[in-house]
Design a protein around this motif. Structure first.
Motif, PDB file in Angstrom:
ATOM      1  N   ARG A 182     -97.348  58.921   2.710  1.00 24.02           N
ATOM      2  CA  ARG A 182     -96.363  57.964   3.199  1.00 24.02           C
ATOM      3  C   ARG A 182     -96.958  56.561   3.264  1.00 24.02           C
ATOM      4  NH1 ARG A 182     -91.678  58.071   6.466  1.00 24.02           N
ATOM      5  NH2 ARG A 182     -91.411  56.137   7.631  1.00 24.02           N
ATOM      6  N   ALA A 183     -98.190  56.489   3.732  1.00 26.43           N
ATOM      7  CA  ALA A 183     -98.880  55.199   3.809  1.00 26.43           C
ATOM      8  C   ALA A 183    -100.378  55.433   3.709  1.00 26.43           C
ATOM      9  CB  ALA A 183     -98.544  54.485   5.118  1.00 26.43           C
ATOM     10  N   ARG A 184    -101.057  54.499   3.039  1.00 27.95           N
ATOM     11  CA  ARG A 184    -102.504  54.594   2.909  1.00 27.95           C
ATOM     12  C   ARG A 184    -103.083  53.192   2.980  1.00 27.95           C
ATOM     13  NH1 ARG A 184    -105.820  53.301  -0.865  1.00 27.95           N
ATOM     14  NH2 ARG A 184    -104.119  52.873  -2.331  1.00 27.95           N
ATOM     15  N   VAL A 185    -104.068  52.992   3.843  1.00 25.34           N
ATOM     16  CA  VAL A 185    -104.714  51.689   3.988  1.00 25.34           C
ATOM     17  C   VAL A 185    -106.223  51.886   3.955  1.00 25.34           C
ATOM     18  CG1 VAL A 185    -105.055  49.675   5.462  1.00 25.34           C
ATOM     19  CG2 VAL A 185    -102.800  50.763   5.342  1.00 25.34           C
ATOM     20  N   ASP A 186    -106.883  51.153   3.083  1.00 20.06           N
ATOM     21  CA  ASP A 186    -108.339  51.171   3.001  1.00 20.06           C
ATOM     22  C   ASP A 186    -108.873  49.769   3.263  1.00 20.06           C
ATOM     23  OD1 ASP A 186    -108.654  53.872   2.326  1.00 20.06           O
ATOM     24  OD2 ASP A 186    -108.170  53.448   0.227  1.00 20.06           O
ATOM     25  N   LEU A 201     -97.858  51.933   0.296  1.00 18.09           N
ATOM     26  CA  LEU A 201     -96.846  52.313   1.274  1.00 18.09           C
ATOM     27  C   LEU A 201     -95.627  52.881   0.558  1.00 18.09           C
ATOM     28  CD1 LEU A 201     -96.949  49.057   3.449  1.00 18.09           C
ATOM     29  CD2 LEU A 201     -98.256  51.146   3.831  1.00 18.09           C
ATOM     30  N   CYS A 202     -94.914  53.762   1.253  1.00 18.99           N
ATOM     31  CA  CYS A 202     -93.648  54.247   0.712  1.00 18.99           C
ATOM     32  C   CYS A 202     -92.635  53.106   0.769  1.00 18.99           C
ATOM     33  CB  CYS A 202     -93.152  55.456   1.495  1.00 18.99           C
ATOM     34  SG  CYS A 202     -92.666  55.093   3.195  1.00 18.99           S
ATOM     35  N   ALA A 203     -91.483  53.288   0.131  1.00 19.99           N
ATOM     36  CA  ALA A 203     -90.490  52.218   0.039  1.00 19.99           C
ATOM     37  C   ALA A 203     -90.053  51.738   1.418  1.00 19.99           C
ATOM     38  CB  ALA A 203     -89.281  52.695  -0.769  1.00 19.99           C
ATOM     39  N   ASP A 205     -91.609  52.049   4.476  1.00 18.96           N
ATOM     40  CA  ASP A 205     -92.666  51.371   5.220  1.00 18.96           C
ATOM     41  C   ASP A 205     -93.026  50.045   4.570  1.00 18.96           C
ATOM     42  OD1 ASP A 205     -92.675  53.474   6.934  1.00 18.96           O
ATOM     43  OD2 ASP A 205     -94.506  54.402   6.164  1.00 18.96           O
ATOM     44  N   GLY A 206     -92.994  50.005   3.235  1.00 17.02           N
ATOM     45  CA  GLY A 206     -93.289  48.755   2.552  1.00 17.02           C
ATOM     46  C   GLY A 206     -92.271  47.675   2.885  1.00 17.02           C
ATOM     47  N   THR A 207     -90.998  48.073   3.020  1.00 17.86           N
ATOM     48  CA  THR A 207     -89.966  47.112   3.385  1.00 17.86           C
ATOM     49  C   THR A 207     -90.186  46.570   4.786  1.00 17.86           C
ATOM     50  OG1 THR A 207     -88.375  48.245   1.953  1.00 17.86           O
ATOM     51  CG2 THR A 207     -87.484  46.779   3.639  1.00 17.86           C
ATOM     52  N   ILE A 208     -90.601  47.457   5.712  1.00 13.44           N
ATOM     53  CA  ILE A 208     -90.881  47.024   7.085  1.00 13.44           C
ATOM     54  C   ILE A 208     -92.004  45.999   7.101  1.00 13.44           C
ATOM     55  CG2 ILE A 208     -91.769  47.782   9.322  1.00 13.44           C
ATOM     56  CD1 ILE A 208     -90.357  50.456   8.853  1.00 13.44           C
ATOM     57  N   VAL A 209     -93.095  46.305   6.403  1.00 15.12           N
ATOM     58  CA  VAL A 209     -94.255  45.408   6.403  1.00 15.12           C
ATOM     59  C   VAL A 209     -93.910  44.089   5.718  1.00 15.12           C
ATOM     60  CG1 VAL A 209     -96.604  45.110   5.530  1.00 15.12           C
ATOM     61  CG2 VAL A 209     -95.910  47.305   6.509  1.00 15.12           C
TER      62      VAL A 209
END
Length: 455
Positions: A182-186, A201-203, A205-209
């Motif tokens: 769903r989300a990955r941050v490195d 990010l998924c669609a 979560d990406g829209t939220i960010v």
């Protein structure tokens, strides 16, 4: 002198002789002739690509490479044409597939659609949708032919998702979460002590960010931290905004005087009610997507609605906005939201790529505060979103903007020396116009008549 409006259509593009077209010297042409010549060349280019792909498919099916001891059709082409191996193999694959899509092949050969759209159509024709695609092929081709390549891609992805739901091929809850995180941050630190941030990010979560970052950038422009002359690139501004959001640990900035929503979703009433798709006609009128056009699974929509503010935006079957708020001097948030949907989240000037966040609500007929005058009202039939550049072009540049009853925009150039006002070169829309339902049209006329009688 009375102004004469002239209009050029694609007929001028199709009526040019090929030999004459290729031999023409653009340096000796008028401005308008160069515009039409360029469009004609692209049309011919699409037709040539269609013919090459069809011939490549025949070549591969008949195994004609074997006569020259070629290992494969693609290998034979690589040795004889100026194309890399990857393009040659893709041409063979597409050429072998085209006979299974006769309507697509015919449109490709006629130059109605180009190679990028053919590839998009082939991509959504997945094994489970072969029969549905065959039933809808003519409809899909007619829709994508009118759209830009990016808009055609969004439309086809949405059609694919709804078609899969219609045949019950996937779970309505969406794809298996195990397919992708769903989300990955490195975060990694460089030798110089700087940090490198990498995220996927998924669609949703990406829209939220992205919404939070854009809102923070808007706020930093408003308070003067950013300016048009600050020397920062858009990426640098977004980076600064991310740091400010984390440092504050609070909500992002505002947009148009109110908290900016984290996620905006557009859907039709039947999808909102959770009703199943009845038939092909029902499938064509369904819409469930994020504000940027990314398809959204209906189950994900209902999960989002659990904690969402729902705003009224009544839209007819042909995409016309019927109701979006009260008549006021300045466009309110409901009207801005309606404008954003009606004009596909972009500036309404044909050919403009500016998103609606960069636009201002423009009165097609100048606003008139006189209550006895019904002209220039702040109603949906007198408003369009224009970016600052095109707003100046309309007010100071002499361009005339015409809003049709169905919400489409036509633009005429400033009058020439003879007083003629010619329409600008037509541009493809960002999204498809939904086919008009005669029952909805009848209902709209009845509603408007009742409203007029009540005033």
């Amino acid at each position: 002198m009375d102004e004469v409006v002239c209009d050029e259509t694609s007929e001028a593009v199709d009526s040019v002789d090929l030999a004459e077209l290729l031999a023409a010297d653009t340096g000796e042409m008028s401005d308008e002739a160069v515009r039409l010549h360029l469009l004609a060349l692209h049309r011919v280019h699409a037709r040539v690509e269609g013919a090459i792909t069809a011939a490549t498919g025949t070549f591969a099916v008949r195994k004609l490479h074997t006569a020259d001891a070629g290992r494969s059709p693609a290998g034979w082409l690589v040795a004889r044409v100026d194309q890399p191996r990857g393009r040659c193999q893709a041409e063979v694959t597409l050429g072998e597939l085209l006979p299974e899509m006769p309507v697509v092949a015919a449109a490709f050969r006629a130059g109605r659609i180009g190679r990028p759209k053919v590839l998009q159509l082939a991509e959504v024709r997945t094994p489970e949708l072969v029969e549905v695609f065959a039933d809808h092929e003519a409809y899909l081709v007619s829709e994508v032919a009118r759209l830009r390549v990016d808009g055609a891609g969004r439309f086809l992805r949405a059609w694919q998702q709804q078609a899969r739901l219609h045949i019950g091929w996937i779970d309505p809850d969406g794809p298996d979460p195990g397919d992708a995180p769903r989300a990955r941050v490195d975060m990694s630190r460089t030798f110089a002590g700087r940090w490198v941030l990498d995220a996927e990010l998924c669609a949703e979560d990406g829209t939220i960010v992205r919404s939070a970052i854009d809102a923070e950038v808007d706020e930093l422009f408003r308070v003067g931290t950013f300016s048009d002359h600050d020397g920062m690139s858009p990426a640098e501004r977004r980076g600064y905004a991310v740091v400010q959001i984390f440092a504050r640990k609070g909500r992002p900035g505002t947009k148009h005087g109110a908290p900016r929503p984290s996620v905006e979703v557009i859907c039709d009433e039947r999808t909102l009610q959770g009703l199943p798709i009845d038939d092909d006609e029902d499938l064509r009128t369904r819409i469930c997507e994020l504000i940027d056009g990314t398809p959204l699974a209906p189950a994900s929509l209902h999960r989002l609605l659990c904690g969402a503010d729902v705003h009224r935006l009544v839209i007819a079957a042909d995409g016309e906005v019927l109701d979006a708020g009260k008549d006021i001097r300045l466009a309110n948030r409901g009207q801005r939201r309606a404008l954003r949907f009606r004009h596909a989240r972009h500036c309404a000037f044909p050919g403009c790529e500016a998103p609606t966040d960069w636009t201002e609500a423009h009165h097609v007929i100048e606003y008139d505060p006189d209550p006895s005058n019904d002209r220039g009202r702040t109603d949906m039939d007198n408003l369009v979103p224009l970016c600052r550049y095109h707003h100046h072009k309309v007010h100071e540049g002499g361009f005339t903007l015409i809003l049709t009853p169905d919400g489409r925009v036509r633009v005429e150039r400033p009058p020439d020396a003879a007083g003629r006002r010619c329409r600008i070169t037509p541009a493809r829309p960002h999204r498809r116009p939904v086919e008009t339902d005669p029952l909805h049209a009848l209902a709209r006329r009845r509603i408007k008549a009742l409203v007029a009688a009540a005033r």
